[in-house]
Scaffold this motif. Structure first.
Motif, mmCIF file in Angstrom:
data_model
loop_
_atom_site.group_PDB
_atom_site.id
_atom_site.type_symbol
_atom_site.label_atom_id
_atom_site.label_comp_id
_atom_site.label_asym_id
_atom_site.label_seq_id
_atom_site.Cartn_x
_atom_site.Cartn_y
_atom_site.Cartn_z
ATOM 1 N N GLY A 66 -4.429 -0.073 4.416
ATOM 2 C CA GLY A 66 -5.583 0.476 3.712
ATOM 3 C C GLY A 66 -5.346 0.395 2.220
ATOM 4 N N THR A 67 -6.374 0.634 1.453
ATOM 5 C CA THR A 67 -6.243 0.634 0.002
ATOM 6 C C THR A 67 -6.904 1.894 -0.541
ATOM 7 O OG1 THR A 67 -6.296 -1.779 -0.079
ATOM 8 C CG2 THR A 67 -6.753 -0.619 -2.124
ATOM 9 N N VAL A 68 -6.203 2.579 -1.430
ATOM 10 C CA VAL A 68 -6.727 3.769 -2.085
ATOM 11 C C VAL A 68 -6.945 3.422 -3.548
ATOM 12 C CG1 VAL A 68 -6.303 6.174 -2.669
ATOM 13 C CG2 VAL A 68 -5.470 5.265 -0.488
ATOM 14 N N GLY A 69 -8.187 3.449 -3.979
ATOM 15 C CA GLY A 69 -8.513 3.057 -5.343
ATOM 16 C C GLY A 69 -8.881 1.595 -5.403
ATOM 17 N N ARG A 70 -8.972 1.092 -6.601
ATOM 18 C CA ARG A 70 -9.383 -0.293 -6.808
ATOM 19 C C ARG A 70 -8.262 -1.250 -6.409
ATOM 20 N NH1 ARG A 70 -8.883 -3.765 -10.783
ATOM 21 N NH2 ARG A 70 -7.949 -2.280 -12.212
ATOM 22 N N PRO A 71 -8.540 -2.205 -5.499
ATOM 23 C CA PRO A 71 -7.504 -3.146 -5.076
ATOM 24 C C PRO A 71 -7.271 -4.230 -6.124
ATOM 25 C CG PRO A 71 -9.560 -3.656 -3.981
ATOM 26 C CD PRO A 71 -9.795 -2.398 -4.779
ATOM 27 N N PRO A 72 -6.135 -4.926 -6.043
ATOM 28 C CA PRO A 72 -5.892 -6.041 -6.958
ATOM 29 C C PRO A 72 -6.921 -7.148 -6.732
ATOM 30 C CG PRO A 72 -3.946 -5.583 -5.604
ATOM 31 C CD PRO A 72 -5.033 -4.697 -5.129
ATOM 32 N N GLN A 73 -7.171 -7.917 -7.757
ATOM 33 C CA GLN A 73 -8.128 -9.020 -7.661
ATOM 34 C C GLN A 73 -7.475 -10.291 -7.152
ATOM 35 O OE1 GLN A 73 -11.487 -8.487 -8.239
ATOM 36 N NE2 GLN A 73 -10.666 -6.413 -8.188
ATOM 37 N N GLN A 74 -6.192 -10.285 -6.944
ATOM 38 C CA GLN A 74 -5.488 -11.454 -6.435
ATOM 39 C C GLN A 74 -4.627 -11.052 -5.245
ATOM 40 O OE1 GLN A 74 -3.730 -12.365 -10.240
ATOM 41 N NE2 GLN A 74 -1.729 -11.727 -9.547
ATOM 42 N N PRO A 75 -4.138 -12.028 -4.459
ATOM 43 C CA PRO A 75 -3.328 -11.700 -3.281
ATOM 44 C C PRO A 75 -2.060 -10.931 -3.657
ATOM 45 C CG PRO A 75 -3.914 -14.032 -3.316
ATOM 46 C CD PRO A 75 -4.324 -13.459 -4.630
ATOM 47 N N LEU A 76 -1.642 -10.036 -2.775
ATOM 48 C CA LEU A 76 -0.423 -9.262 -3.028
ATOM 49 C C LEU A 76 0.778 -10.162 -3.267
ATOM 50 C CD1 LEU A 76 -0.552 -6.310 -0.471
ATOM 51 C CD2 LEU A 76 -1.037 -6.263 -2.906
ATOM 52 N N SER A 77 0.867 -11.262 -2.538
ATOM 53 C CA SER A 77 2.028 -12.142 -2.655
ATOM 54 C C SER A 77 2.154 -12.769 -4.032
ATOM 55 C CB SER A 77 1.978 -13.231 -1.588
ATOM 56 O OG SER A 77 0.809 -14.007 -1.742
ATOM 57 N N SER A 78 1.100 -12.752 -4.824
ATOM 58 C CA SER A 78 1.173 -13.337 -6.165
ATOM 59 C C SER A 78 1.554 -12.306 -7.229
ATOM 60 C CB SER A 78 -0.158 -13.995 -6.525
ATOM 61 O OG SER A 78 -1.158 -13.011 -6.677
ATOM 62 N N LEU A 79 1.703 -11.047 -6.833
ATOM 63 C CA LEU A 79 2.052 -9.995 -7.776
ATOM 64 C C LEU A 79 3.571 -9.865 -7.906
ATOM 65 C CD1 LEU A 79 -0.493 -7.260 -6.659
ATOM 66 C CD2 LEU A 79 -0.743 -8.923 -8.501
ATOM 67 N N THR A 80 4.009 -9.272 -9.005
ATOM 68 C CA THR A 80 5.421 -8.988 -9.232
ATOM 69 C C THR A 80 5.719 -7.606 -8.654
ATOM 70 O OG1 THR A 80 5.331 -10.257 -11.262
ATOM 71 C CG2 THR A 80 7.178 -8.773 -11.017
ATOM 72 N N ALA A 81 6.917 -7.434 -8.128
ATOM 73 C CA ALA A 81 7.256 -6.155 -7.494
ATOM 74 C C ALA A 81 8.649 -5.690 -7.888
ATOM 75 C CB ALA A 81 7.180 -6.288 -5.980
ATOM 76 N N CYS A 82 8.855 -4.390 -7.765
ATOM 77 C CA CYS A 82 10.189 -3.814 -7.807
ATOM 78 C C CYS A 82 10.228 -2.713 -6.760
ATOM 79 C CB CYS A 82 10.570 -3.316 -9.198
ATOM 80 S SG CYS A 82 9.478 -2.102 -9.928
ATOM 81 N N THR A 83 11.408 -2.435 -6.265
ATOM 82 C CA THR A 83 11.590 -1.406 -5.253
ATOM 83 C C THR A 83 12.064 -0.134 -5.934
ATOM 84 O OG1 THR A 83 12.174 -3.070 -3.615
ATOM 85 C CG2 THR A 83 12.806 -0.803 -3.122
ATOM 86 N N VAL A 84 11.461 0.986 -5.554
ATOM 87 C CA VAL A 84 11.831 2.267 -6.142
ATOM 88 C C VAL A 84 12.278 3.202 -5.027
ATOM 89 C CG1 VAL A 84 11.045 4.230 -7.511
ATOM 90 C CG2 VAL A 84 10.153 1.934 -7.993
ATOM 91 N N GLU A 85 13.468 3.750 -5.183
ATOM 92 C CA GLU A 85 13.980 4.746 -4.248
ATOM 93 C C GLU A 85 13.899 6.115 -4.897
ATOM 94 O OE1 GLU A 85 17.955 3.726 -3.055
ATOM 95 O OE2 GLU A 85 17.241 2.139 -1.719
ATOM 96 N N CYS A 86 13.393 7.069 -4.129
ATOM 97 C CA CYS A 86 13.258 8.437 -4.631
ATOM 98 C C CYS A 86 12.988 9.348 -3.435
ATOM 99 C CB CYS A 86 12.112 8.505 -5.631
ATOM 100 S SG CYS A 86 11.990 10.082 -6.495
ATOM 101 N N ARG A 87 13.597 10.495 -3.394
ATOM 102 C CA ARG A 87 13.371 11.453 -2.305
ATOM 103 C C ARG A 87 12.184 12.368 -2.559
ATOM 104 N NH1 ARG A 87 19.436 13.540 -0.757
ATOM 105 N NH2 ARG A 87 20.223 11.490 -0.202
ATOM 106 N N TRP A 88 11.694 12.397 -3.776
ATOM 107 C CA TRP A 88 10.652 13.344 -4.156
ATOM 108 C C TRP A 88 9.387 12.602 -4.541
ATOM 109 C CZ3 TRP A 88 15.695 13.376 -5.574
ATOM 110 C CH2 TRP A 88 16.457 14.440 -5.080
#
Length: 129
Positions: A66-88
């Motif tokens: 699902g998507t909450v808010g405005r989705p990206p205008q391009q495919p997810l695979s073309s976006l840059t990502a980073c992984t964030v770890e956090c317990r809170w």
């Protein structure tokens, strides 16, 4: 550890996030940045390569639950990502929103339930890290 992917059209997403943490008292090592806040809560950001990001998306990569808010205008695979770890979740949301406020491009979060969140719509109570 609980985690989620932070994604954007911004090419230097990890660099931007790592710099934000360091500017606020965090430290940095190759491929990661970490901050421990005044309450002892930790948030860690990891650089994610394109191959790691595509593997994390799994198949089919362009259809989150699902998507909450405005989705990206391009495919997810073309976006840059980073992984964030956090317990809170509240800490995670506050840092992602700070990142988004300082970014020239939109920022989204792909959570543990494969829900894609626009950064301005993040809900710490509903987000699944």
């Amino acid at each position: 550890m609980k985690s989620a992917s932070v994604v954007s059209e911004y090419n230097d997403l990890f660099e931007k996030f790592a710099s934000l943490l360091v500017e606020n008292g965090g430290h940095r090592a190759p491929g990661m940045a970490q901050l421990v806040d005044a309450e002892g809560r930790m948030i860690t950001v990891f650089a994610t390569t394109s191959d790691e990001w595509l593997a994390e998306l799994q198949l089919p990569p362009e259809s989150p639950e699902g998507t909450v808010g405005r989705p990206p205008q391009q495919p997810l695979s073309s976006l840059t990502a980073c992984t964030v770890e956090c317990r809170w979740e509240t800490l995670f949301v506050s840092w992602v929103q700070r990142l988004a406020q300082q970014s020239s491009a939109d920022v989204w979060v792909l959570d543990g339930d494969d829900v894609l969140w626009a950064s301005d719509q993040l809900d710490a109570d509903a987000l699944r890290l």
